[in-house]
Design an enzyme around this catalytic site. Structure first.
Site, PDB file in Angstrom:
ATOM      1  N   LYS A 124       0.812  -1.221   0.000  1.00 42.25           N
ATOM      2  CA  LYS A 124       0.000   0.000   0.000  1.00 42.25           C
ATOM      3  C   LYS A 124       0.841   1.263   0.000  1.00 42.25           C
ATOM      4  O   LYS A 124       0.339   2.342  -0.299  1.00 42.25           O
ATOM      5  CB  LYS A 124      -0.947   0.008   1.217  1.00 42.25           C
ATOM      6  CG  LYS A 124      -2.130  -0.942   1.041  1.00 42.25           C
ATOM      7  CD  LYS A 124      -3.191  -0.730   2.107  1.00 42.25           C
ATOM      8  CE  LYS A 124      -4.412  -1.597   1.830  1.00 42.25           C
ATOM      9  NZ  LYS A 124      -5.389  -1.568   2.935  1.00 42.25           N
ATOM     10  N   LYS A 138      -4.462  -8.869  -8.239  1.00 46.94           N
ATOM     11  CA  LYS A 138      -5.638  -9.178  -7.440  1.00 46.94           C
ATOM     12  C   LYS A 138      -6.725  -8.136  -7.669  1.00 46.94           C
ATOM     13  O   LYS A 138      -6.429  -6.953  -7.783  1.00 46.94           O
ATOM     14  CB  LYS A 138      -5.190  -9.161  -5.966  1.00 46.94           C
ATOM     15  CG  LYS A 138      -6.240  -9.477  -4.957  1.00 46.94           C
ATOM     16  CD  LYS A 138      -5.724  -9.251  -3.538  1.00 46.94           C
ATOM     17  CE  LYS A 138      -5.605  -7.773  -3.176  1.00 46.94           C
ATOM     18  NZ  LYS A 138      -5.397  -7.511  -1.747  1.00 46.94           N
ATOM     19  N   LYS A 173     -10.515  -3.256  -4.060  1.00 46.23           N
ATOM     20  CA  LYS A 173     -11.449  -2.131  -4.001  1.00 46.23           C
ATOM     21  C   LYS A 173     -10.812  -0.857  -4.517  1.00 46.23           C
ATOM     22  O   LYS A 173     -11.478   0.020  -5.033  1.00 46.23           O
ATOM     23  CB  LYS A 173     -11.917  -1.903  -2.557  1.00 46.23           C
ATOM     24  CG  LYS A 173     -12.835  -2.981  -2.036  1.00 46.23           C
ATOM     25  CD  LYS A 173     -13.529  -2.521  -0.749  1.00 46.23           C
ATOM     26  CE  LYS A 173     -14.078  -3.693   0.034  1.00 46.23           C
ATOM     27  NZ  LYS A 173     -13.144  -4.200   1.064  1.00 46.23           N
TER      28      LYS A 173
HETATM   29  P1  TYM Z   1     -10.837  -6.435   2.911  1.00 41.87           P
HETATM   30  O1  TYM Z   1     -11.956  -5.511   3.197  1.00 41.87           O
HETATM   31  O2  TYM Z   1      -9.699  -5.958   2.083  1.00 41.87           O
HETATM   32  O3  TYM Z   1     -11.361  -7.735   2.209  1.00 41.87           O
HETATM   33  C1  TYM Z   1     -12.434  -8.461   2.747  1.00 41.87           C
HETATM   34  C2  TYM Z   1     -12.259  -9.956   2.467  1.00 41.87           C
HETATM   35  O4  TYM Z   1     -12.227 -10.218   1.069  1.00 41.87           O
HETATM   36  C3  TYM Z   1     -11.054 -10.963   0.748  1.00 41.87           C
HETATM   37  N1  TYM Z   1     -10.597 -10.529  -0.583  1.00 41.87           N
HETATM   38  C4  TYM Z   1     -10.417 -11.345  -1.633  1.00 41.87           C
HETATM   39  N2  TYM Z   1     -10.581 -12.681  -1.765  1.00 41.87           N
HETATM   40  C5  TYM Z   1     -10.328 -13.210  -2.989  1.00 41.87           C
HETATM   41  N3  TYM Z   1      -9.939 -12.479  -4.061  1.00 41.87           N
HETATM   42  C6  TYM Z   1      -9.762 -11.138  -3.970  1.00 41.87           C
HETATM   43  N4  TYM Z   1      -9.392 -10.417  -5.029  1.00 41.87           N
HETATM   44  C7  TYM Z   1     -10.001 -10.517  -2.710  1.00 41.87           C
HETATM   45  N5  TYM Z   1      -9.944  -9.236  -2.258  1.00 41.87           N
HETATM   46  C8  TYM Z   1     -10.315  -9.272  -0.965  1.00 41.87           C
HETATM   47  C9  TYM Z   1     -10.055 -10.607   1.821  1.00 41.87           C
HETATM   48  O5  TYM Z   1      -9.061 -11.597   1.939  1.00 41.87           O
HETATM   49  C10 TYM Z   1     -10.941 -10.517   3.033  1.00 41.87           C
HETATM   50  O6  TYM Z   1     -11.175 -11.797   3.587  1.00 41.87           O
HETATM   51  N6  TYM Z   1      -7.912  -6.758   6.869  1.00 41.87           N
HETATM   52  C11 TYM Z   1      -9.179  -7.242   6.363  1.00 41.87           C
HETATM   53  C12 TYM Z   1     -10.369  -6.862   7.220  1.00 41.87           C
HETATM   54  C13 TYM Z   1     -10.278  -7.304   8.644  1.00 41.87           C
HETATM   55  C14 TYM Z   1     -10.352  -8.622   9.136  1.00 41.87           C
HETATM   56  C15 TYM Z   1     -10.250  -8.530  10.551  1.00 41.87           C
HETATM   57  C16 TYM Z   1     -10.473  -9.861   8.530  1.00 41.87           C
HETATM   58  C17 TYM Z   1     -10.148  -6.489   9.720  1.00 41.87           C
HETATM   59  N7  TYM Z   1     -10.132  -7.213  10.874  1.00 41.87           N
HETATM   60  C18 TYM Z   1     -10.279  -9.651  11.348  1.00 41.87           C
HETATM   61  C19 TYM Z   1     -10.492 -10.991   9.342  1.00 41.87           C
HETATM   62  C20 TYM Z   1     -10.392 -10.877  10.737  1.00 41.87           C
HETATM   63  C21 TYM Z   1      -9.355  -6.621   4.996  1.00 41.87           C
HETATM   64  O7  TYM Z   1      -8.688  -5.732   4.626  1.00 41.87           O
HETATM   65  O8  TYM Z   1     -10.334  -7.087   4.277  1.00 41.87           O
END
Ligand code: TYM
Length: 332
Positions: free
Chosen positions: A112, A195, A198
């Site tokens: 990032k 990947k 968002k």
């Molecule tokens: P975030 O919001 O980036 O993504 C949410 C979930 O979607 C999955 N993901 C994907 N899976 C497959 N292909 C993709 N292109 C893709 N993009 C995103 C992510 O792996 C995630 O599971 N840090 C986390 C949020 C978080 C969290 C937590 C997760 C905060 N606290 C505690 C688990 C436990 C995040 O940025 O998710």
């Protein structure tokens, strides 16, 4: 029932098909066998600048999409992170047992900040994974279902749990990560080497859950495919086609082998049309339901408040245990 925790950032107006396939589908399945807790992680979202009004709207939209995709707020606990004060409170304690070098090795932070450098990044972004560890550890979660990109953060969560336990006595459950191999990483349709994200740079390459069906279909029909004409699953040689096959396989329930046989002798055009039809059929009811829920924000907010109470009860008990272990004087 074993406890489960996971979350998503409300950092866009809609979730995308990577979030849906990598995480939400696992969540929906696992909530039947687990005591599941799902969070909208707004504290994480502000580690990069957010417009306040947009953040509020996106937080509701994210919660509505969880419910519309099948997360049942009567069975699972679905809440907003900033509604439970224990999250940043535990994160502070965990910050004090996290090594600066250890945090510096987190690849998501490096990714990032790759473009603009670390000078401009917030300290909050740097310590993001520690807050994530707090999220999971507050609830004694045994399993954390996520996509591949979160593996390292859950590794850190485990390390911090073990470190705290060995320094202060057993306090935390050490959680396991759950990542489904084949669907753990969905790629950008315009740039299948990276990947789907968002904050991706190719608007046409991201399939949003709340896009209008015609827009979704058009994006899929214009997906970048590979040289050659054969539809085969070969992530190395044919990343674009393989990504579409993964999506089709998940959405229709057909195995990759069955799909390979089905497209034998047919071209990319056929595949794209079928993926578009399947994704639109899958997303349309979810989109409609999410928009309905968003029509009554007061009701949605009520559901979130009730769920936050449930979450806070568990989280506050864990935080009290932690404060006692580290030696904070209890308030008389
Ligand atoms: P975030 O919001 O980036 O993504 C949410 C979930 O979607 C999955 N993901 C994907 N899976 C497959 N292909 C993709 N292109 C893709 N993009 C995103 C992510 O792996 C995630 O599971 N840090 C986390 C949020 C978080 C969290 C937590 C997760 C905060 N606290 C505690 C688990 C436990 C995040 O940025 O998710």
């Amino acid at each position: 029932k074993p406890r489960l925790f996971s979350g998503m950032q409300p950092s866009a107006n809609s979730l995308h098909i990577g979030n849906y396939i990598g995480a939400l589908l696992q969540w929906r399945e696992l909530q039947t066998t687990h005591d599941a807790i799902f969070c909208v992680v707004d504290l994480h979202a502000i580690t990069v600048p957010q417009d306040p009004a947009a953040l509020r709207a996106q937080t509701r939209r994210t919660a509505a999409q969880y419910i519309a995709a099948g997360i049942d707020p009567a069975r699972s606990t679905l809440f907003v992170q900033s509604h439970v004060a224990a999250h940043p409170q535990l994160a502070w304690v965990l910050n004090t047992i996290t090594g600066f070098g250890e945090a510096s090795r987190m690849t998501q932070f490096k990714d990032k900040t790759a473009k603009q450098g670390t000078e401009a990044a917030s300290v909050g972004l740097f310590t993001y994974p520690v807050l994530q560890a707090a999220d999971v550890l507050l609830y004694d979660a045994v399993v954390v279902p996520v996509g591949e990109d979160q593996r390292q953060h859950i590794e850190l969560t485990r390390d911090l749990a073990q470190r705290f336990n060995s320094r202060f006595g057993t306090t935390f459950v050490v959680p396991e990560v759950s990542i489904l191999k084949e669907t753990a990483k969905i790629y950008d349709l315009q740039n299948p080497a990276s990947k789907m994200s968002k904050s991706g740079e190719t608007p046409a390459g991201i399939i949003w859950l709340l896009d209008e069906p015609a827009v979704t279909a058009k994006k899929i029909r214009s997906a970048v495919t590979d040289t050659g004409r054969e539809v085969v699953y070969d992530p190395e040689g044919k990343p674009g086609v393989s990504n579409l096959l993964t999506i089709l396989s998940v959405v229709t329930g057909a195995s990759l082998d069955a799909l390979a046989a089905q497209y034998d002798g047919r071209g990319y055009g056929d595949l794209k049309k079928d993926v578009a039809d399947a994704v639109v059929a899958e997303f349309e009811p979810i989109r409609t339901r999410a928009l309905e829920l968003l029509d009554d924000p007061a009701e949605l907010d009520r559901v979130l408040a009730g769920n936050a109470d449930r979450a806070a009860e568990i989280a506050d008990a864990t935080l009290a245990r932690v404060y006692d272990r580290v030696g904070f004087l209890p308030r008389a």
